[in-house]
Scaffold this motif. Structure first.
Motif, PDB file in Angstrom:
ATOM      1  N   VAL A  91       0.830  -1.198   0.000  1.00 26.34           N
ATOM      2  CA  VAL A  91       0.000   0.000   0.000  1.00 26.34           C
ATOM      3  C   VAL A  91       0.872   1.258   0.000  1.00 26.34           C
ATOM      4  CG1 VAL A  91      -1.749   1.317   1.253  1.00 26.34           C
ATOM      5  CG2 VAL A  91      -1.904  -1.187   1.137  1.00 26.34           C
ATOM      6  N   THR A  92       1.841   1.309   0.890  1.00 29.92           N
ATOM      7  CA  THR A  92       2.691   2.505   0.962  1.00 29.92           C
ATOM      8  C   THR A  92       3.481   2.715  -0.328  1.00 29.92           C
ATOM      9  OG1 THR A  92       4.427   1.197   2.045  1.00 29.92           O
ATOM     10  CG2 THR A  92       2.892   2.396   3.465  1.00 29.92           C
ATOM     11  N   LEU A  93       3.974   1.620  -0.903  1.00 34.26           N
ATOM     12  CA  LEU A  93       4.723   1.734  -2.156  1.00 34.26           C
ATOM     13  C   LEU A  93       3.807   2.142  -3.304  1.00 34.26           C
ATOM     14  CD1 LEU A  93       7.021  -1.405  -1.779  1.00 34.26           C
ATOM     15  CD2 LEU A  93       7.723   1.001  -1.631  1.00 34.26           C
ATOM     16  N   SER A  94       2.584   1.616  -3.302  1.00 36.17           N
ATOM     17  CA  SER A  94       1.623   1.993  -4.341  1.00 36.17           C
ATOM     18  C   SER A  94       1.288   3.471  -4.245  1.00 36.17           C
ATOM     19  CB  SER A  94       0.350   1.155  -4.213  1.00 36.17           C
ATOM     20  OG  SER A  94       0.598  -0.203  -4.496  1.00 36.17           O
ATOM     21  N   LEU A  95       1.137   3.972  -3.019  1.00 34.42           N
ATOM     22  CA  LEU A  95       0.855   5.392  -2.833  1.00 34.42           C
ATOM     23  C   LEU A  95       2.015   6.249  -3.339  1.00 34.42           C
ATOM     24  CD1 LEU A  95      -0.778   5.340   0.721  1.00 34.42           C
ATOM     25  CD2 LEU A  95      -1.919   5.856  -1.447  1.00 34.42           C
ATOM     26  N   GLU A  96       3.239   5.824  -3.072  1.00 31.33           N
ATOM     27  CA  GLU A  96       4.404   6.572  -3.558  1.00 31.33           C
ATOM     28  C   GLU A  96       4.447   6.576  -5.082  1.00 31.33           C
ATOM     29  OE1 GLU A  96       7.865   4.927  -1.739  1.00 31.33           O
ATOM     30  OE2 GLU A  96       7.219   5.406   0.310  1.00 31.33           O
ATOM     31  N   SER A 101       3.576   9.281 -10.237  1.00 35.79           N
ATOM     32  CA  SER A 101       2.955   9.253 -11.556  1.00 35.79           C
ATOM     33  C   SER A 101       2.073  10.472 -11.791  1.00 35.79           C
ATOM     34  CB  SER A 101       2.125   7.971 -11.705  1.00 35.79           C
ATOM     35  OG  SER A 101       1.425   7.952 -12.932  1.00 35.79           O
ATOM     36  N   LEU A 102       1.248  10.819 -10.812  1.00 32.69           N
ATOM     37  CA  LEU A 102       0.345  11.963 -10.959  1.00 32.69           C
ATOM     38  C   LEU A 102       1.120  13.274 -11.061  1.00 32.69           C
ATOM     39  CD1 LEU A 102      -2.469  10.951  -8.446  1.00 32.69           C
ATOM     40  CD2 LEU A 102      -2.624  11.007 -10.948  1.00 32.69           C
ATOM     41  N   THR A 103       2.198  13.385 -10.290  1.00 34.22           N
ATOM     42  CA  THR A 103       3.007  14.604 -10.337  1.00 34.22           C
ATOM     43  C   THR A 103       3.686  14.759 -11.696  1.00 34.22           C
ATOM     44  OG1 THR A 103       3.419  14.408  -7.965  1.00 34.22           O
ATOM     45  CG2 THR A 103       4.844  15.894  -9.201  1.00 34.22           C
ATOM     46  N   ALA A 104       4.250  13.650 -12.208  1.00 34.80           N
ATOM     47  CA  ALA A 104       4.883  13.694 -13.529  1.00 34.80           C
ATOM     48  C   ALA A 104       3.852  14.019 -14.613  1.00 34.80           C
ATOM     49  CB  ALA A 104       5.557  12.356 -13.831  1.00 34.80           C
ATOM     50  N   ALA A 105       2.647  13.439 -14.483  1.00 32.97           N
ATOM     51  CA  ALA A 105       1.588  13.703 -15.463  1.00 32.97           C
ATOM     52  C   ALA A 105       1.190  15.170 -15.456  1.00 32.97           C
ATOM     53  CB  ALA A 105       0.380  12.821 -15.173  1.00 32.97           C
ATOM     54  N   GLU A 106       1.230  15.789 -14.287  1.00 34.85           N
ATOM     55  CA  GLU A 106       0.890  17.211 -14.196  1.00 34.85           C
ATOM     56  C   GLU A 106       1.929  18.058 -14.933  1.00 34.85           C
ATOM     57  OE1 GLU A 106      -1.801  20.151 -13.004  1.00 34.85           O
ATOM     58  OE2 GLU A 106      -1.921  17.950 -12.937  1.00 34.85           O
TER      59      GLU A 106
END
Length: 282
Positions: A91-96, A101-106
């Protein structure tokens, strides 16, 4: 004696209902829609949840989606509060990973949305269309019959001066027969291979020997050839702009990655199959 009082009460109630309701704050991302054990659920949480739904679910009526999403978020919040112990690594690794991913996509979205240089679009057009040699297009007519014998007889009549269009209207079994056998203009790949091969080898004005395809036997007349025209810039602008933006994004990714201080030495010597160790995530 009670009647006037009843009337006055009704009038007062009507007046009260007619008064404007006190203005409420406009809803926004931070607007709280529910709390669970003191944890707020906001409209922002709901909007993000809705946006991530598969397309078929997003077509549901708003009132159904609102209730369903809020119910789900309430249930998830209540369940999350009951977790005993720390979050497992998966879970923690998935959140990281998700945050990364979302930050790079932004960042990519920002690069994609920057205004385009018209010169870049024109350069892409020149490279892809204007500077490329255009293919050949053919204008042909044909007479379609069932047997080679019929086709040979028609070819002989044509060689002796018969009018091609009249012969097509009289003899052809194809849908173009009534229009004199005309097929109009077509480019390579638009006709069956054997038909196309015959047309490509012909000169304008020539009539072919019988050509067999899966449809029957054809006698073909090549009326005219021309070079296909490149599409106008405006007709392909949307496609070109997307290409330019994608190229710009790829260049940005390469530039940023090359400028970053990257050290991959720690990965050297690792067996690639180590990625199958899912038990480590428990």
């Amino acid at each position: 004696m009670q009647k006037p009082l009843t009337f006055l009460a009704s009038a007062a109630l009507s007046l009260t209902l007619a008064l404007p309701v006190a203005a409420q704050d406009e809803p926004g991302l931070e607007t709280v829609v529910a709390t669970v054990n003191g944890t707020d659920i906001t409209l922002g949480h709901m909007i993000v949840a809705r946006a991530s739904l598969p397309e078929q679910y997003q077509q549901l009526p708003d009132e159904i989606l609102f209730k369903g999403i809020l119910d789900q978020l309430v249930q998830q919040t209540a369940l999350a509060a009951t977790l005993d112990g720390d979050l497992p690594p998966r879970v923690t690794l998935s959140l990281e990973n998700e945050t990364r991913s979302l930050t790079a996509a932004e960042v990519i979205e920002g690069v994609m949305s920057n205004p385009l240089d018209e010169d870049a679009v024109k350069a892409a057009y020149e490279e892809q269309y204007a500077s490329q040699e255009q293919g050949d297009e053919y204008n042909a007519s044909h007479i379609l019959v069932e047997t080679e014998e019929e086709a040979l007889a028609i070819k002989e009549e044509l060689d002796n001066g018969a009018d091609f269009a009249e012969m097509a209207r009289e003899k052809s079994t194809g849908p173009s027969g009534p229009s004199g056998g005309s097929l109009g203009w077509f480019g390579k790949g638009m006709m069956v291979p054997t038909f196309e091969a015959a047309v490509v080898e012909m000169e304008a004005g020539a009539v072919s020997d019988p050509v067999q395809t899966q449809f029957g036997w054809h006698v073909i007349k090549l009326n005219e050839t021309r070079k296909s025209e490149a599409p106008s810039l405006e007709s392909v602008r949307e496609e070109l702009e997307l290409q330019v933006r994608q190229t710009r994004v790829q260049e940005h990714i390469e530039t940023v990655t090359e400028a970053a201080d990257v050290d991959r030495s720690a990965s050297e010597g690792l067996d690639p199959s180590v990625l199958k160790n899912l038990e480590w995530l428990e």
